[in-house]
Design a protein around this motif. Structure first.
Motif, PDB file in Angstrom:
ATOM      1  N   PRO A 100       0.802  -1.232   0.000  1.00 44.45           N
ATOM      2  CA  PRO A 100       0.000   0.000   0.000  1.00 44.45           C
ATOM      3  C   PRO A 100       0.827   1.271   0.000  1.00 44.45           C
ATOM      4  CG  PRO A 100      -0.949  -1.593   1.509  1.00 44.45           C
ATOM      5  CD  PRO A 100       0.351  -2.172   1.050  1.00 44.45           C
ATOM      6  N   ASP A 101       1.985   1.277   0.674  1.00 47.05           N
ATOM      7  CA  ASP A 101       2.793   2.498   0.696  1.00 47.05           C
ATOM      8  C   ASP A 101       3.465   2.783  -0.636  1.00 47.05           C
ATOM      9  OD1 ASP A 101       4.542   0.399   0.830  1.00 47.05           O
ATOM     10  OD2 ASP A 101       5.496   1.004   2.702  1.00 47.05           O
ATOM     11  N   GLN A 102       3.411   1.825  -1.593  1.00 46.75           N
ATOM     12  CA  GLN A 102       3.886   2.086  -2.946  1.00 46.75           C
ATOM     13  C   GLN A 102       2.759   2.579  -3.855  1.00 46.75           C
ATOM     14  OE1 GLN A 102       5.826  -1.421  -4.409  1.00 46.75           O
ATOM     15  NE2 GLN A 102       7.327  -1.477  -2.757  1.00 46.75           N
ATOM     16  N   VAL A 103       1.519   2.402  -3.383  1.00 48.60           N
ATOM     17  CA  VAL A 103       0.365   2.868  -4.150  1.00 48.60           C
ATOM     18  C   VAL A 103       0.013   4.302  -3.781  1.00 48.60           C
ATOM     19  CG1 VAL A 103      -2.088   2.462  -4.602  1.00 48.60           C
ATOM     20  CG2 VAL A 103      -0.531   0.526  -4.344  1.00 48.60           C
ATOM     21  N   ARG A 104       0.148   4.623  -2.522  1.00 47.85           N
ATOM     22  CA  ARG A 104      -0.236   5.947  -2.043  1.00 47.85           C
ATOM     23  C   ARG A 104       0.781   6.417  -1.016  1.00 47.85           C
ATOM     24  NH1 ARG A 104      -3.435   7.265   2.412  1.00 47.85           N
ATOM     25  NH2 ARG A 104      -4.230   9.399   2.366  1.00 47.85           N
ATOM     26  N   ALA A 105       1.217   7.650  -1.146  1.00 50.05           N
ATOM     27  CA  ALA A 105       2.209   8.208  -0.224  1.00 50.05           C
ATOM     28  C   ALA A 105       1.584   8.457   1.141  1.00 50.05           C
ATOM     29  CB  ALA A 105       2.769   9.510  -0.791  1.00 50.05           C
ATOM     30  N   GLY A 106       2.400   8.315   2.175  1.00 49.46           N
ATOM     31  CA  GLY A 106       1.957   8.632   3.521  1.00 49.46           C
ATOM     32  C   GLY A 106       1.204   7.536   4.226  1.00 49.46           C
ATOM     33  N   VAL A 107       1.155   6.319   3.664  1.00 46.47           N
ATOM     34  CA  VAL A 107       0.452   5.220   4.311  1.00 46.47           C
ATOM     35  C   VAL A 107       1.267   4.738   5.510  1.00 46.47           C
ATOM     36  CG1 VAL A 107      -0.319   2.835   4.020  1.00 46.47           C
ATOM     37  CG2 VAL A 107      -0.749   4.499   2.223  1.00 46.47           C
TER      38      VAL A 107
ATOM     39  N   ARG B 222       3.273   2.604   7.817  1.00 47.55           N
ATOM     40  CA  ARG B 222       4.115   1.471   7.436  1.00 47.55           C
ATOM     41  C   ARG B 222       3.646   0.156   8.079  1.00 47.55           C
ATOM     42  NH1 ARG B 222       7.268  -0.787   3.659  1.00 47.55           N
ATOM     43  NH2 ARG B 222       8.797  -2.186   4.575  1.00 47.55           N
ATOM     44  N   GLY B 223       3.333   0.201   9.376  1.00 49.89           N
ATOM     45  CA  GLY B 223       2.922  -1.021  10.056  1.00 49.89           C
ATOM     46  C   GLY B 223       1.624  -1.590   9.497  1.00 49.89           C
ATOM     47  N   LEU B 224       0.664  -0.717   9.197  1.00 47.21           N
ATOM     48  CA  LEU B 224      -0.600  -1.189   8.626  1.00 47.21           C
ATOM     49  C   LEU B 224      -0.412  -1.711   7.213  1.00 47.21           C
ATOM     50  CD1 LEU B 224      -3.047   1.595   9.893  1.00 47.21           C
ATOM     51  CD2 LEU B 224      -2.809  -0.740  10.760  1.00 47.21           C
ATOM     52  N   ALA B 225       0.481  -1.082   6.458  1.00 45.04           N
ATOM     53  CA  ALA B 225       0.761  -1.556   5.096  1.00 45.04           C
ATOM     54  C   ALA B 225       1.324  -2.982   5.130  1.00 45.04           C
ATOM     55  CB  ALA B 225       1.732  -0.610   4.397  1.00 45.04           C
ATOM     56  N   GLU B 226       2.264  -3.244   6.023  1.00 42.00           N
ATOM     57  CA  GLU B 226       2.839  -4.584   6.143  1.00 42.00           C
ATOM     58  C   GLU B 226       1.789  -5.586   6.599  1.00 42.00           C
ATOM     59  OE1 GLU B 226       6.177  -4.343   8.723  1.00 42.00           O
ATOM     60  OE2 GLU B 226       7.468  -3.344   7.253  1.00 42.00           O
ATOM     61  N   LEU B 227       0.902  -5.142   7.498  1.00 41.38           N
ATOM     62  CA  LEU B 227      -0.153  -6.037   7.996  1.00 41.38           C
ATOM     63  C   LEU B 227      -1.095  -6.439   6.861  1.00 41.38           C
ATOM     64  CD1 LEU B 227      -0.972  -7.160  10.804  1.00 41.38           C
ATOM     65  CD2 LEU B 227      -2.662  -5.333  10.888  1.00 41.38           C
ATOM     66  N   ALA B 228      -1.452  -5.478   6.011  1.00 37.97           N
ATOM     67  CA  ALA B 228      -2.330  -5.793   4.879  1.00 37.97           C
ATOM     68  C   ALA B 228      -1.677  -6.819   3.960  1.00 37.97           C
ATOM     69  CB  ALA B 228      -2.665  -4.519   4.108  1.00 37.97           C
TER      70      ALA B 228
ATOM     71  N   PRO C 117       2.629  -1.400  17.433  1.00 40.44           N
ATOM     72  CA  PRO C 117       2.628  -0.270  18.372  1.00 40.44           C
ATOM     73  C   PRO C 117       1.304   0.478  18.256  1.00 40.44           C
ATOM     74  CG  PRO C 117       4.681  -0.334  17.125  1.00 40.44           C
ATOM     75  CD  PRO C 117       3.776  -1.351  16.500  1.00 40.44           C
ATOM     76  N   LYS C 118       0.775   0.896  19.390  1.00 41.04           N
ATOM     77  CA  LYS C 118      -0.534   1.532  19.401  1.00 41.04           C
ATOM     78  C   LYS C 118      -0.528   2.793  18.553  1.00 41.04           C
ATOM     79  CE  LYS C 118      -4.252   2.990  22.495  1.00 41.04           C
ATOM     80  NZ  LYS C 118      -4.670   3.181  23.892  1.00 41.04           N
ATOM     81  N   ILE C 119      -1.543   2.908  17.707  1.00 41.96           N
ATOM     82  CA  ILE C 119      -1.672   4.070  16.835  1.00 41.96           C
ATOM     83  C   ILE C 119      -2.650   5.036  17.490  1.00 41.96           C
ATOM     84  CG2 ILE C 119      -2.332   4.876  14.542  1.00 41.96           C
ATOM     85  CD1 ILE C 119      -1.636   2.114  13.488  1.00 41.96           C
ATOM     86  N   ARG C 120      -2.165   6.207  17.822  1.00 45.62           N
ATOM     87  CA  ARG C 120      -2.989   7.169  18.542  1.00 45.62           C
ATOM     88  C   ARG C 120      -3.888   7.934  17.579  1.00 45.62           C
ATOM     89  NH1 ARG C 120      -1.461   7.628  23.692  1.00 45.62           N
ATOM     90  NH2 ARG C 120       0.580   6.841  24.307  1.00 45.62           N
ATOM     91  N   PRO C 121      -5.044   8.376  18.084  1.00 43.43           N
ATOM     92  CA  PRO C 121      -5.921   9.185  17.221  1.00 43.43           C
ATOM     93  C   PRO C 121      -5.276  10.520  16.912  1.00 43.43           C
ATOM     94  CG  PRO C 121      -6.733   9.147  19.485  1.00 43.43           C
ATOM     95  CD  PRO C 121      -5.608   8.153  19.417  1.00 43.43           C
ATOM     96  N   PRO C 122      -5.661  11.149  15.813  1.00 41.50           N
ATOM     97  CA  PRO C 122      -5.067  12.441  15.464  1.00 41.50           C
ATOM     98  C   PRO C 122      -5.433  13.512  16.480  1.00 41.50           C
ATOM     99  CG  PRO C 122      -6.951  11.965  14.054  1.00 41.50           C
ATOM    100  CD  PRO C 122      -6.686  10.715  14.855  1.00 41.50           C
TER     101      PRO C 122
END
Length: 578
Positions: free
Chosen positions: A263-270, A272-278, A310-315
């Motif tokens: 996913p991080d090669q399809v769209r910038a700013g994805v 990293r941890g979620l991209a690897e999980l997908a 690692p826990k992803i905090r809300p914006p």
């Protein structure tokens, strides 16, 4: 597990899977004239006993009523020999969803079996099946309708999910599907249209087992199929692209000559941890890049992988820049410049209003100051009086923030204080569910083991604190004191605090009673915002069986056991009397 999942879906064919489109392409011109034959004929032969009969099912239209109570409102889908409707349950006055197909349809038996299996799960993370009926040459499945929910399809076609929201989605969906597979249930049709997000931020899955049965889909690897489907949901949520070389769900697929890219090669700013999980969830015949960790083959493995991130905090909430009002900018009562002074006037700040002149202005200032001092004095006096009243009330009533009212057994501590109390050991307990829908009956023993680390918990509910009567009237546990004892007091330790928990004690005639609370003897009721509840009877009541009944639960955030919502857990219950 694969056999159990396929059985729960209950599809007779063994080659359905996701080959429906391919089968449709290879169908003959004659077959293509009948959409239902185009789907069913290549995969399944209708047994003689399920062949269509001479009696035709009634024609369905808006306003048609099923079982004398379900009024059809709007047809949402017509496909594969079935239709889906939004309807109204006139008996309970609520909206419901209904899937309908002819009883002569070869998949009718499978749909009934799948619906009844899904209904037994009772997990609030899934849209609940309310009923499954065969009547008047029709088979129909009634399920919850969530008017405040939005399909994931709608969310991700508008914008990619931000990392925290995508993390919440994959966490809740993977944990829910892991729980379903532990019970032998698979989805096999888990697309963005099967995932709903409520206004409270909870993700719920609809169509468990039923959606696949309606379409005749089965799989020899149901856990793998559902895991890859969750990976596709995460991939699409991060990139707004469907991770296959075809367009689906309003999303553009990946180019055929590129293959599956991160996913991080399809769209910038994805993230990293979620991209690897997908990518770990989407691994399919070596499509995942070799640099990825071990792939996730089951929803359970995927749920553990999500937890390990690692826990992803809300914006951070956006702060609107401070802006002066027109009065602060000095535009109040501006003088209009003439033509000769227009240039100078535009470069100078506007003139503020003049102060009140002379003695009048001074008198007005002194009057306002005096009024302010009087108001300040009165406010201070009232505040001090209120604090003293609260202090006196606390001294006379103790430090408890709870409110107790009695039933047939009374309401005060008088009876309990006039007798010597001894512990009444619990000899056994069962979950009390007179309206069905048990919570966690296997954990009731944890409520009288004198351990604070173990507990019985309720499910997490969307509405609260008080139960909605149309959903559930309460939850509870029945306790056996071993013999008839004079009950004077009950102390209940709770896991969650907050507004608010309501507990009622009842005396019952049997441990496994199915009588509704209104038919039991009410002893005492208490409402509290704390983590402890102490109910004392004015007059001790002789009983062997005691029911602890919860009718209001506080709101609590998601934890390792349940999603955010209105929920409670009981850690310890102690009874005292003679």
């Amino acid at each position: 597990m694969a056999e159990r999942s396929t059985a729960a879906v209950g599809v007779a064919n063994e080659g359905g899977d996701k080959q429906l489109a391919a089968d449709a392409d290879s169908a003959t011109a004659d077959e293509a004239t009948d959409p239902s034959e185009e789907q069913d004929t290549p995969q399944q032969t209708i047994p003689e006993e399920t062949a269509p009969t001479k009696s035709e099912p009634p024609e369905l239209h808006s306003g048609h009523k099923l079982a004398g109570r379900y009024r059809l409102e709007e047809c949402l889908t017509r496909a594969d020999g079935f239709s889906s409707w939004r309807a109204v349950d006139e008996k309970l006055r609520r909206a419901v969803g209904i899937h309908i197909l002819p009883a002569a349809n070869g998949r009718a038996r499978s749909v009934l079996a799948a619906a009844r299996s899904a209904a037994l799960l009772g997990d609030p993370r899934f849209v609940q099946v309310l009923d499954a009926v065969e009547e008047d040459d029709l088979v129909y499945v009634i399920h919850e309708w969530l008017p405040d929910a939005t399909e994931l399809t709608t969310l991700i076609t508008a914008d990619p999910l931000e990392p925290h929201e995508a993390y919440q989605m994959v966490t809740q969906i993977s944990q829910a599907m892991a729980a379903a597979h532990r019970e032998g249930l698979a989805h096999l049709s888990l697309g963005p249209d099967a995932v709903l997000r409520t206004e409270a931020g909870q993700y719920r899955i609809r169509g468990l087992a039923v959606a696949a049965a309606l379409r005749g889909i089965s799989s020899e690897r149901p856990q793998r199929e559902d895991t890859e489907a969750i990976g596709a949901l995460l991939y699409a949520s991060l990139t707004q692209r469907w991770p296959y070389p075809r367009d689906e769900h309003g999303l553009t697929g990946l180019p055929k000559d590129v293959g599956l890219v991160s996913p991080d090669q399809v769209r910038a700013g994805v993230h990293r941890g979620l991209a690897e999980l997908a990518m770990r969830a989407l691994v399919n015949d070596g499509a995942t890049a070799s640099r990825e960790p071990e792939p996730c083959a089951t929803p359970e493995e995927l749920a553990r992988a999500v937890t390990a991130l690692p826990k992803i905090r809300p914006p951070e909430p956006s702060i609107t820049p401070y802006s002066h009002t027109t009065y602060q900018q000095g535009s109040y009562r501006q003088n209009q410049p003439g033509p000769a002074s227009a240039g100078a006037a535009s470069a100078l700040p506007a003139t503020p209003p003049p102060a009140l002149p002379g003695r009048t202005g001074k008198a007005l200032k002194w009057s306002v100051s005096a009024l302010l001092l009087v108001a300040l004095g009165l406010g201070s006096w009232q505040l001090a009086e209120t604090l003293m009243d609260h202090e006196n009330q606390a001294k006379s009533q103790g430090t408890s923030t709870t409110h107790t009212t009695g039933g047939d057994g009374g309401s005060d501590n008088g009876g309990a204080n006039q007798m010597t109390l001894t512990p009444l050991p619990v000899q056994g307990a069962v979950e009390y569910a007179p309206y069905g829908g048990a919570q966690h009956p296997e954990d009731v023993g944890a409520t009288y083991d004198d351990k604070t680390s173990t507990y019985w918990r309720t499910n997490s509910f969307t509405d609260g604190p008080d139960f909605a009567p149309s959903v559930k009237k309460g939850v509870g546990i029945a306790y056996d004191l071993g013999a008839a004892k004079k009950l004077a007091q009950a102390s209940i330790d709770l896991y969650y605090g907050g507004n608010h928990t309501t507990v009622t004690l009842y005396a019952a005639d049997a441990l496994n009673t199915t009588a509704e609370p209104s038919r039991l003897k009410k002893l005492a009721t208490l409402t509290t915002d704390g983590k402890a509840a102490k109910l004392s009877l004015k007059t001790p009541v002789e009983t062997r069986y005691v029911v602890v009944w919860l009718t209001a639960l506080p709101y609590s955030q998601a934890d390792g056991y349940s999603r955010a919502g209105y929920k409670q857990a009981i850690t310890n219950v102690r009874f005292e009397g003679q």
